[in-house]
Enzyme design. Sequence first.
Site, PDB file in Angstrom:
ATOM      1  N   GLY A   1       0.860  -1.199  -0.046  1.00  0.00           N
ATOM      2  CA  GLY A   1      -0.028   0.016  -0.064  1.00  0.00           C
ATOM      3  C   GLY A   1       0.782   1.342  -0.060  1.00  0.00           C
ATOM      4  O   GLY A   1       0.248   2.253   0.590  1.00  0.00           O
TER       5      GLY A   1
ATOM      6  N   HIS B   1       0.611   1.533 -13.228  1.00  0.00           N
ATOM      7  CA  HIS B   1       1.322   0.652 -13.969  1.00  0.00           C
ATOM      8  C   HIS B   1       2.807   0.984 -13.860  1.00  0.00           C
ATOM      9  O   HIS B   1       3.196   1.985 -14.169  1.00  0.00           O
ATOM     10  CB  HIS B   1       0.784   0.039 -15.249  1.00  0.00           C
ATOM     11  CG  HIS B   1       1.695  -1.060 -15.758  1.00  0.00           C
ATOM     12  ND1 HIS B   1       1.285  -2.389 -15.197  1.00  0.00           N
ATOM     13  CD2 HIS B   1       2.846  -1.070 -16.548  1.00  0.00           C
ATOM     14  CE1 HIS B   1       2.281  -3.106 -15.907  1.00  0.00           C
ATOM     15  NE2 HIS B   1       2.944  -2.385 -16.663  1.00  0.00           N
TER      16      HIS B   1
ATOM     17  N   ILE C   1      -7.877  -9.366 -11.235  1.00  0.00           N
ATOM     18  CA  ILE C   1      -8.553  -8.826 -12.790  1.00  0.00           C
ATOM     19  C   ILE C   1     -10.042  -8.380 -12.724  1.00  0.00           C
ATOM     20  O   ILE C   1     -10.541  -9.363 -11.959  1.00  0.00           O
ATOM     21  CB  ILE C   1      -8.191  -9.712 -13.849  1.00  0.00           C
ATOM     22  CG1 ILE C   1      -6.549  -9.785 -14.033  1.00  0.00           C
ATOM     23  CG2 ILE C   1      -8.596  -9.054 -14.927  1.00  0.00           C
ATOM     24  CD1 ILE C   1      -5.826  -9.003 -14.873  1.00  0.00           C
TER      25      ILE C   1
ATOM     26  N   ASP D   1      -4.351  -3.426 -18.741  1.00  0.00           N
ATOM     27  CA  ASP D   1      -3.441  -2.280 -18.922  1.00  0.00           C
ATOM     28  C   ASP D   1      -3.702  -1.533 -20.384  1.00  0.00           C
ATOM     29  O   ASP D   1      -2.967  -0.850 -20.764  1.00  0.00           O
ATOM     30  CB  ASP D   1      -1.953  -2.509 -18.826  1.00  0.00           C
ATOM     31  CG  ASP D   1      -1.317  -3.117 -17.422  1.00  0.00           C
ATOM     32  OD1 ASP D   1      -1.869  -2.628 -16.782  1.00  0.00           O
ATOM     33  OD2 ASP D   1      -0.681  -4.067 -17.301  1.00  0.00           O
TER      34      ASP D   1
ATOM     35  N   GLU E   1     -11.717  -3.074 -20.433  1.00  0.00           N
ATOM     36  CA  GLU E   1     -11.621  -4.679 -20.390  1.00  0.00           C
ATOM     37  C   GLU E   1     -10.437  -5.333 -20.704  1.00  0.00           C
ATOM     38  O   GLU E   1      -9.965  -6.517 -20.653  1.00  0.00           O
ATOM     39  CB  GLU E   1     -12.956  -5.140 -21.363  1.00  0.00           C
ATOM     40  CG  GLU E   1     -12.567  -5.126 -22.819  1.00  0.00           C
ATOM     41  CD  GLU E   1     -12.843  -3.596 -23.139  1.00  0.00           C
ATOM     42  OE1 GLU E   1     -13.298  -3.007 -22.245  1.00  0.00           O
ATOM     43  OE2 GLU E   1     -12.783  -3.371 -24.366  1.00  0.00           O
TER      44      GLU E   1
HETATM   45  C1  GRF Z   1       3.292  -0.956  -7.463  1.00  0.00           C
HETATM   46  O1  GRF Z   1       4.409  -0.895  -8.017  1.00  0.00           O
HETATM   47  C2  GRF Z   1       2.390  -0.655  -8.502  1.00  0.00           C
HETATM   48  O2  GRF Z   1       2.543   0.055  -9.718  1.00  0.00           O
HETATM   49  C3  GRF Z   1       2.112  -2.086  -8.933  1.00  0.00           C
HETATM   50  O3  GRF Z   1       2.005  -2.930  -7.993  1.00  0.00           O
HETATM   51  C4  GRF Z   1       2.856  -2.188  -6.809  1.00  0.00           C
HETATM   52  C5  GRF Z   1       2.111  -1.998  -5.627  1.00  0.00           C
HETATM   53  O4  GRF Z   1       2.882  -1.478  -4.624  1.00  0.00           O
HETATM   54  N1  GRF Z   1       0.823  -2.064  -9.583  1.00  0.00           N
HETATM   55  P1  GRF Z   1       1.962  -0.865  -3.406  1.00  0.00           P
HETATM   56  O5  GRF Z   1       1.096  -2.076  -2.824  1.00  0.00           O
HETATM   57  O6  GRF Z   1       1.286   0.569  -3.722  1.00  0.00           O
HETATM   58  O7  GRF Z   1       3.043  -0.524  -2.197  1.00  0.00           O
END
Ligand code: GRF
Length: 210
Positions: free
Chosen positions: A16, A114, A97, A155, A152
Amino acid sequence: MQNSKARIAVFVSGGGTNLQAILDAQFSGIINSGKVCLVISSKEGVYALERAGKAGVPSLVFSKKKLGGQEAFEDAIDNALKEYEIDLIVLAGFLSILSAEFTKKYDHRIINIHPSLIPSFCGEGFYGLRVHEAALSRGVKVTGATVHYVNEIPDGGEIILQKAVKVCDKDTPEKLQLRVMRQAEWIILPRAVEMISRKILNDKNAKDAE
Ligand code: GRF
Protein backbone atom coordinates in the site's frame (compact mmCIF):
# COMPACT_ATOMS: atom_id res chain seq x y z
CA MET A 1 -26.17 21.71 -3.56
CA GLN A 2 -22.59 21.62 -4.89
CA ASN A 3 -20.72 18.33 -4.43
CA SER A 4 -17.54 19.32 -2.60
CA LYS A 5 -15.34 16.22 -3.04
CA ALA A 6 -15.33 13.20 -5.31
CA ARG A 7 -15.61 10.07 -3.16
CA ILE A 8 -12.70 7.69 -3.78
CA ALA A 9 -12.21 3.97 -3.12
CA VAL A 10 -8.64 2.65 -3.30
CA PHE A 11 -8.24 -1.05 -4.16
CA VAL A 12 -5.13 -2.77 -2.78
CA SER A 13 -3.57 -6.21 -2.37
CA GLY A 14 -0.23 -5.54 -0.67
CA GLY A 15 1.98 -3.03 1.07
CA GLY A 16 0.00 0.00 0.00
CA THR A 17 2.76 2.53 -0.63
CA ASN A 18 0.68 4.03 -3.43
CA LEU A 19 -2.32 4.22 -1.09
CA GLN A 20 -0.02 6.03 1.35
CA ALA A 21 1.06 8.47 -1.38
CA ILE A 22 -2.61 9.27 -2.02
CA LEU A 23 -3.38 9.72 1.69
CA ASP A 24 -0.31 11.95 2.14
CA ALA A 25 -1.29 14.01 -0.92
CA GLN A 26 -4.73 14.49 0.56
CA PHE A 27 -3.16 15.70 3.77
CA SER A 28 -0.74 18.07 2.03
CA GLY A 29 -3.41 19.50 -0.28
CA ILE A 30 -2.10 18.04 -3.58
CA ILE A 31 -5.41 16.18 -3.64
CA ASN A 32 -8.13 18.66 -2.90
CA SER A 33 -11.01 17.60 -5.12
CA GLY A 34 -11.31 14.05 -3.82
CA LYS A 35 -11.43 12.16 -0.55
CA VAL A 36 -10.51 8.53 0.14
CA CYS A 37 -13.68 7.14 1.73
CA LEU A 38 -13.00 3.41 1.44
CA VAL A 39 -10.13 0.95 1.00
CA ILE A 40 -10.91 -2.47 -0.48
CA SER A 41 -8.37 -5.28 -0.26
CA SER A 42 -8.40 -8.59 -2.10
CA LYS A 43 -6.18 -10.06 0.65
CA GLU A 44 -6.44 -10.24 4.41
CA GLY A 45 -3.62 -9.07 6.65
CA VAL A 46 -1.83 -6.84 4.13
CA TYR A 47 -0.05 -3.73 5.38
CA ALA A 48 -2.22 -1.48 3.22
CA LEU A 49 -5.09 -2.23 5.63
CA GLU A 50 -3.04 -0.89 8.53
CA ARG A 51 -2.30 2.25 6.56
CA ALA A 52 -6.06 2.72 6.01
CA GLY A 53 -6.73 2.18 9.73
CA LYS A 54 -4.07 4.70 10.75
CA ALA A 55 -5.62 7.28 8.43
CA GLY A 56 -9.10 6.58 9.82
CA VAL A 57 -10.38 5.25 6.49
CA PRO A 58 -12.81 2.30 6.62
CA SER A 59 -11.61 -0.84 4.90
CA LEU A 60 -13.17 -4.05 3.65
CA VAL A 61 -11.59 -7.34 2.57
CA PHE A 62 -13.14 -9.43 -0.20
CA SER A 63 -11.61 -12.78 -1.05
CA LYS A 64 -12.58 -14.25 -4.40
CA LYS A 65 -11.88 -17.73 -3.05
CA LYS A 66 -14.02 -17.32 0.07
CA LEU A 67 -16.85 -15.70 -1.84
CA GLY A 68 -16.85 -18.53 -4.37
CA GLY A 69 -15.76 -16.85 -7.62
CA GLN A 70 -15.47 -13.75 -9.77
CA GLU A 71 -19.18 -12.91 -9.93
CA ALA A 72 -19.78 -13.05 -6.18
CA PHE A 73 -16.51 -11.13 -5.63
CA GLU A 74 -17.56 -8.33 -7.96
CA ASP A 75 -21.12 -8.25 -6.58
CA ALA A 76 -19.73 -7.78 -3.07
CA ILE A 77 -17.44 -4.99 -4.28
CA ASP A 78 -20.25 -3.35 -6.23
CA ASN A 79 -22.53 -3.33 -3.18
CA ALA A 80 -19.82 -1.74 -1.06
CA LEU A 81 -19.17 0.92 -3.71
CA LYS A 82 -22.87 1.78 -3.76
CA GLU A 83 -23.11 1.85 0.02
CA TYR A 84 -20.18 4.29 0.25
CA GLU A 85 -21.41 6.29 -2.79
CA ILE A 86 -18.06 5.96 -4.53
CA ASP A 87 -17.35 8.13 -7.59
CA LEU A 88 -13.81 7.03 -8.43
CA ILE A 89 -11.97 3.71 -8.04
CA VAL A 90 -8.18 3.78 -7.83
CA LEU A 91 -6.37 0.48 -8.36
CA ALA A 92 -3.13 0.79 -6.41
CA GLY A 93 -1.33 -2.53 -6.50
CA PHE A 94 -4.62 -4.44 -6.78
CA LEU A 95 -3.78 -7.90 -8.06
CA SER A 96 -7.23 -9.13 -9.11
CA ILE A 97 -8.38 -8.68 -12.70
CA LEU A 98 -11.83 -7.08 -13.01
CA SER A 99 -14.29 -8.45 -15.58
CA ALA A 100 -15.45 -6.59 -18.69
CA GLU A 101 -18.94 -6.27 -17.14
CA PHE A 102 -17.49 -4.57 -14.10
CA THR A 103 -15.19 -2.20 -15.99
CA LYS A 104 -18.03 -1.26 -18.36
CA LYS A 105 -20.27 -0.43 -15.42
CA TYR A 106 -17.59 1.96 -14.12
CA ASP A 107 -16.49 3.38 -17.48
CA HIS A 108 -13.95 6.23 -16.94
CA ARG A 109 -14.41 5.76 -13.20
CA ILE A 110 -11.50 3.35 -12.63
CA ILE A 111 -7.82 4.28 -12.87
CA ASN A 112 -4.72 2.12 -12.38
CA ILE A 113 -1.01 2.71 -11.79
CA HIS A 114 1.33 0.50 -13.80
CA PRO A 115 5.11 0.48 -13.20
CA SER A 116 6.30 0.86 -16.80
CA LEU A 117 5.83 3.19 -19.75
CA ILE A 118 2.81 1.58 -21.43
CA PRO A 119 2.75 0.03 -24.07
CA SER A 120 6.05 -1.53 -22.91
CA PHE A 121 6.06 -4.36 -20.37
CA CYS A 122 2.33 -4.41 -19.70
CA GLY A 123 -0.71 -6.63 -20.07
CA GLU A 124 -1.45 -10.00 -18.57
CA GLY A 125 1.32 -11.43 -16.38
CA PHE A 126 3.16 -8.11 -16.05
CA TYR A 127 2.84 -7.16 -12.41
CA GLY A 128 5.15 -6.41 -9.48
CA LEU A 129 8.81 -7.29 -9.93
CA ARG A 130 8.12 -9.12 -13.20
CA VAL A 131 7.70 -5.77 -14.96
CA HIS A 132 11.13 -4.59 -13.85
CA GLU A 133 12.75 -7.95 -14.59
CA ALA A 134 11.41 -7.72 -18.14
CA ALA A 135 12.63 -4.14 -18.55
CA LEU A 136 16.12 -5.08 -17.34
CA SER A 137 16.40 -8.18 -19.50
CA ARG A 138 15.33 -6.18 -22.58
CA GLY A 139 18.04 -3.67 -21.74
CA VAL A 140 15.93 -0.51 -21.89
CA LYS A 141 17.71 2.62 -20.67
CA VAL A 142 14.52 4.40 -19.67
CA THR A 143 11.43 3.02 -17.97
CA GLY A 144 8.80 4.69 -15.78
CA ALA A 145 5.19 4.53 -14.69
CA THR A 146 1.79 5.10 -16.25
CA VAL A 147 -1.61 6.01 -14.84
CA HIS A 148 -4.42 4.94 -17.15
CA TYR A 149 -8.15 4.36 -17.22
CA VAL A 150 -9.16 0.74 -16.77
CA ASN A 151 -11.18 -1.02 -19.44
CA GLU A 152 -11.64 -4.69 -20.38
CA ILE A 153 -8.07 -4.99 -21.76
CA PRO A 154 -5.41 -5.41 -19.03
CA ASP A 155 -3.37 -2.17 -19.01
CA GLY A 156 -5.14 -1.21 -22.26
CA GLY A 157 -7.22 1.82 -21.25
CA GLU A 158 -6.60 5.45 -22.19
CA ILE A 159 -3.36 6.87 -20.76
CA ILE A 160 -3.75 9.73 -18.26
CA LEU A 161 -0.18 10.48 -17.06
CA GLN A 162 3.30 9.02 -17.57
CA LYS A 163 6.70 9.75 -16.08
CA ALA A 164 10.06 8.43 -17.26
CA VAL A 165 12.77 7.06 -14.94
CA LYS A 166 16.40 6.24 -15.84
CA VAL A 167 17.65 2.65 -15.68
CA CYS A 168 21.12 2.41 -14.11
CA ASP A 169 23.92 -0.01 -15.01
CA LYS A 170 23.90 -1.95 -11.77
CA ASP A 171 20.14 -2.10 -11.32
CA THR A 172 18.44 -5.15 -9.85
CA PRO A 173 14.66 -5.53 -10.28
CA GLU A 174 14.25 -4.48 -6.63
CA LYS A 175 16.41 -1.34 -7.01
CA LEU A 176 14.61 -0.35 -10.19
CA GLN A 177 11.18 -0.98 -8.62
CA LEU A 178 12.00 1.36 -5.74
CA ARG A 179 13.33 4.10 -8.06
CA VAL A 180 10.23 3.87 -10.26
CA MET A 181 8.01 4.13 -7.19
CA ARG A 182 9.91 7.10 -5.70
CA GLN A 183 10.48 9.04 -8.90
CA ALA A 184 7.27 8.24 -10.76
CA GLU A 185 4.43 6.26 -9.15
CA TRP A 186 4.12 8.19 -5.89
CA ILE A 187 4.16 11.46 -7.86
CA ILE A 188 1.89 10.82 -10.83
CA LEU A 189 -0.76 8.74 -9.06
CA PRO A 190 -1.79 11.52 -6.63
CA ARG A 191 -1.66 14.03 -9.51
CA ALA A 192 -3.93 11.87 -11.63
CA VAL A 193 -6.29 11.30 -8.70
CA GLU A 194 -6.65 15.07 -8.30
CA MET A 195 -7.14 15.61 -12.07
CA ILE A 196 -9.81 12.94 -12.41
CA SER A 197 -11.54 13.85 -9.13
CA ARG A 198 -11.81 17.46 -10.31
CA LYS A 199 -13.24 16.31 -13.62
CA ILE A 200 -15.81 14.03 -11.94
CA LEU A 201 -16.78 16.81 -9.57
CA ASN A 202 -17.20 19.37 -12.35
CA ASP A 203 -19.29 16.93 -14.40
CA LYS A 204 -21.46 16.13 -11.37
CA ASN A 205 -22.02 19.77 -10.49
CA ALA A 206 -22.82 20.66 -14.11
CA LYS A 207 -25.34 17.82 -14.26
CA ASP A 208 -26.92 18.87 -10.97
CA ALA A 209 -27.27 22.43 -12.27
CA GLU A 210 -29.11 21.30 -15.45
C1 GRF B 1 3.35 -0.91 -7.53
O1 GRF B 1 4.56 -1.07 -8.20
C2 GRF B 1 2.24 -0.68 -8.54
O2 GRF B 1 2.63 0.03 -9.66
C3 GRF B 1 1.93 -2.08 -8.93
O3 GRF B 1 2.03 -2.83 -7.74
C4 GRF B 1 2.92 -2.19 -6.83
C5 GRF B 1 2.11 -1.95 -5.58
O4 GRF B 1 2.79 -1.41 -4.55
N1 GRF B 1 0.73 -2.18 -9.68
P1 GRF B 1 2.04 -0.84 -3.28
O5 GRF B 1 1.10 -1.90 -2.73
O6 GRF B 1 1.31 0.42 -3.65
O7 GRF B 1 3.16 -0.56 -2.31
